[in-house]
Design an enzyme around this catalytic site. Structure first.
Site, PDB file in Angstrom:
ATOM      1  N   GLU A 118       0.834  -1.212   0.000  1.00 45.21           N
ATOM      2  CA  GLU A 118       0.000   0.000   0.000  1.00 45.21           C
ATOM      3  C   GLU A 118       0.869   1.263   0.000  1.00 45.21           C
ATOM      4  O   GLU A 118       0.342   2.359   0.210  1.00 45.21           O
ATOM      5  CB  GLU A 118      -0.933   0.028   1.227  1.00 45.21           C
ATOM      6  N   HIS A 142      -3.099   1.963   8.394  1.00 39.03           N
ATOM      7  CA  HIS A 142      -4.175   1.129   7.844  1.00 39.03           C
ATOM      8  C   HIS A 142      -4.292  -0.130   8.683  1.00 39.03           C
ATOM      9  O   HIS A 142      -3.280  -0.790   8.956  1.00 39.03           O
ATOM     10  CB  HIS A 142      -3.870   0.782   6.387  1.00 39.03           C
ATOM     11  N   HIS A 144      -7.003  -3.679   9.792  1.00 40.90           N
ATOM     12  CA  HIS A 144      -8.164  -4.514   9.465  1.00 40.90           C
ATOM     13  C   HIS A 144      -9.051  -4.587  10.713  1.00 40.90           C
ATOM     14  O   HIS A 144      -8.990  -5.555  11.469  1.00 40.90           O
ATOM     15  CB  HIS A 144      -7.702  -5.897   9.014  1.00 40.90           C
ATOM     16  N   GLU A 172     -18.434  10.830  22.953  1.00 41.00           N
ATOM     17  CA  GLU A 172     -17.321  11.723  22.620  1.00 41.00           C
ATOM     18  C   GLU A 172     -16.741  11.528  21.224  1.00 41.00           C
ATOM     19  O   GLU A 172     -15.747  12.165  20.856  1.00 41.00           O
ATOM     20  CB  GLU A 172     -16.252  11.617  23.701  1.00 41.00           C
ATOM     21  N   HIS A 213     -12.859  -4.212   3.998  1.00 40.72           N
ATOM     22  CA  HIS A 213     -11.397  -4.306   4.112  1.00 40.72           C
ATOM     23  C   HIS A 213     -10.867  -3.732   5.431  1.00 40.72           C
ATOM     24  O   HIS A 213     -10.112  -4.398   6.124  1.00 40.72           O
ATOM     25  CB  HIS A 213     -10.762  -3.590   2.901  1.00 40.72           C
TER      26      HIS A 213
HETATM   27  P1  13P Z   1       1.133  -5.477   3.017  1.00 42.27           P
HETATM   28  O1  13P Z   1       1.592  -6.756   3.698  1.00 42.27           O
HETATM   29  O2  13P Z   1       1.739  -5.353   1.645  1.00 42.27           O
HETATM   30  O3  13P Z   1       1.370  -4.272   3.881  1.00 42.27           O
HETATM   31  O4  13P Z   1      -0.433  -5.592   2.774  1.00 42.27           O
HETATM   32  C1  13P Z   1      -1.302  -5.753   3.850  1.00 42.27           C
HETATM   33  C2  13P Z   1      -2.608  -5.090   3.659  1.00 42.27           C
HETATM   34  O5  13P Z   1      -3.347  -4.922   4.612  1.00 42.27           O
HETATM   35  C3  13P Z   1      -2.996  -4.632   2.309  1.00 42.27           C
HETATM   36  O6  13P Z   1      -4.135  -3.837   2.355  1.00 42.27           O
HETATM   37 ZN    ZN Z   2      -5.344  -4.199   4.202  1.00 43.12          ZN
END
Ligand code: 13P
Ligand code: ZN
Length: 286
Positions: A118, A142, A144, A172, A213
């Site tokens: 990413e 980022h 999950h 809040e 995602h």
């Molecule tokens: P990477 O291992 O390349 O960072 O990818 C993980 C991910 O969450 C892609 O959206």
């Molecule tokens: Zn991801």
């Protein structure tokens, strides 16, 4: 400590990777973290850089305002849970070239590898956030986040709907993200399209939901970015539990728009009025 891990910024970066893992947001190699370094932090780390940096790698994207910058990045395919144990094999520092279109690894990933897949998305969003915050934002994260992902299966994929639901899930929240959260529809991870679509959202918001995602956030420092991720995910958790506990999928009572306005006033934050004035067609989502 007489090595790069004694440098404060590296300590904080590694700490944040472990914090995300503890929250359950980083199964396998899921998620990634990048940080745009200050000049003095680069100077502190430079004595530990490789004698021979890696070759320049074109990114397929370009940003004038990131020419010559240095970033700390997680490695692609690396597990965030392994970062604290072996940082030198799971994260790296990259330098951006003078054209702002290629990187080279100057430290880390000693067993080989490349920055997160990413990275072009992070890079383009660093460019946007650096511009719109006058250089204040340095972190892109980022993760999950399971409850945010769960909500993308049941709520209309609209920024106003998500923001209203999240603001109304815990008192809040509207103080932590008064501008709201953006929403990006499902897209292939790691590609140019998701980079562009996220940039559109990050012009306005400091957080963007990625449908099915996870979540993508930006902040001036590690604590603020992590706190934003944490607050949004916790609100999504409460919303998911409340929606699934309700026998008809409707919420009996919520924090009202007037309540939100009162909080905004008391805490001195400017709330996104488009969100407050938004009404979903069926009136169902707050
Ligand atoms: P990477 O291992 O390349 O960072 O990818 C993980 C991910 O969450 C892609 O959206
Ligand atoms: Zn991801």
């Amino acid at each position: 400590m007489n090595n790069i891990f004694g440098v404060r910024v590296m300590e904080e970066y590694i700490h944040m990777c472990s914090d995300g893992v503890r929250q359950g947001w980083h199964e396998r190699n899921g998620g990634n973290l990048t940080y745009r370094m200050r000049g003095e932090e680069v100077a502190e780390c430079r004595p530990y850089f490789r004698k021979e940096p890696g070759g320049w790698v074109p990114m397929g994207v370009q940003a004038d305002n990131l020419k010559g910058e240095y970033f700390i990045s997680t490695g692609s395919g690396k597990f965030l849970q392994n970062v604290s144990m072996e940082p030198q094999n799971n994260i790296c520092i990259v330098e951006i070239n003078e054209n702002g279109d290629s990187y080279r690894i100057v430290w880390g990933l000693e067993n080989g590898g490349r920055p997160t897949s990413e990275f072009p998305t992070h890079f383009m969003n660093h460019s946007v956030r650096k511009r719109v915050t006058d250089g204040a934002n340095r972190v892109i994260y980022h993760a999950h986040t399971p409850y945010v992902i769960a909500l993308t299966f049941v709520l209309p994929l609209k920024a106003e709907v998500f923001t209203r639901m999240l603001w109304k899930s815990a008192t809040e929240c509207c103080v932590v993200f008064p501008g709201g959260v953006g929403v990006v529809p499902w897209m292939v991870p790691g590609g140019a399209e998701i980079a562009k679509a996220t940039c559109v959202q990050m012009e306005q918001y400091d957080a963007a939901v990625w449908a099915f995602h996870g979540l993508f956030v930006s902040g001036p420092d590690f604590d603020t970015a992590f706190g934003l991720m944490h607050t949004i995910e916790k609100a999504a958790q409460i919303a998911s539990i409340a929606l699934s506990a309700s026998p008809d999928g409707k919420l009996r009572q919520v924090i009202t728009d007037d309540n939100i306005r009162q909080i905004g006033k008391e805490f001195g934050v400017t709330l996104n009025e488009d969100v407050l004035n938004y009404r979903s067609e069926d009136g169902m989502y707050c």
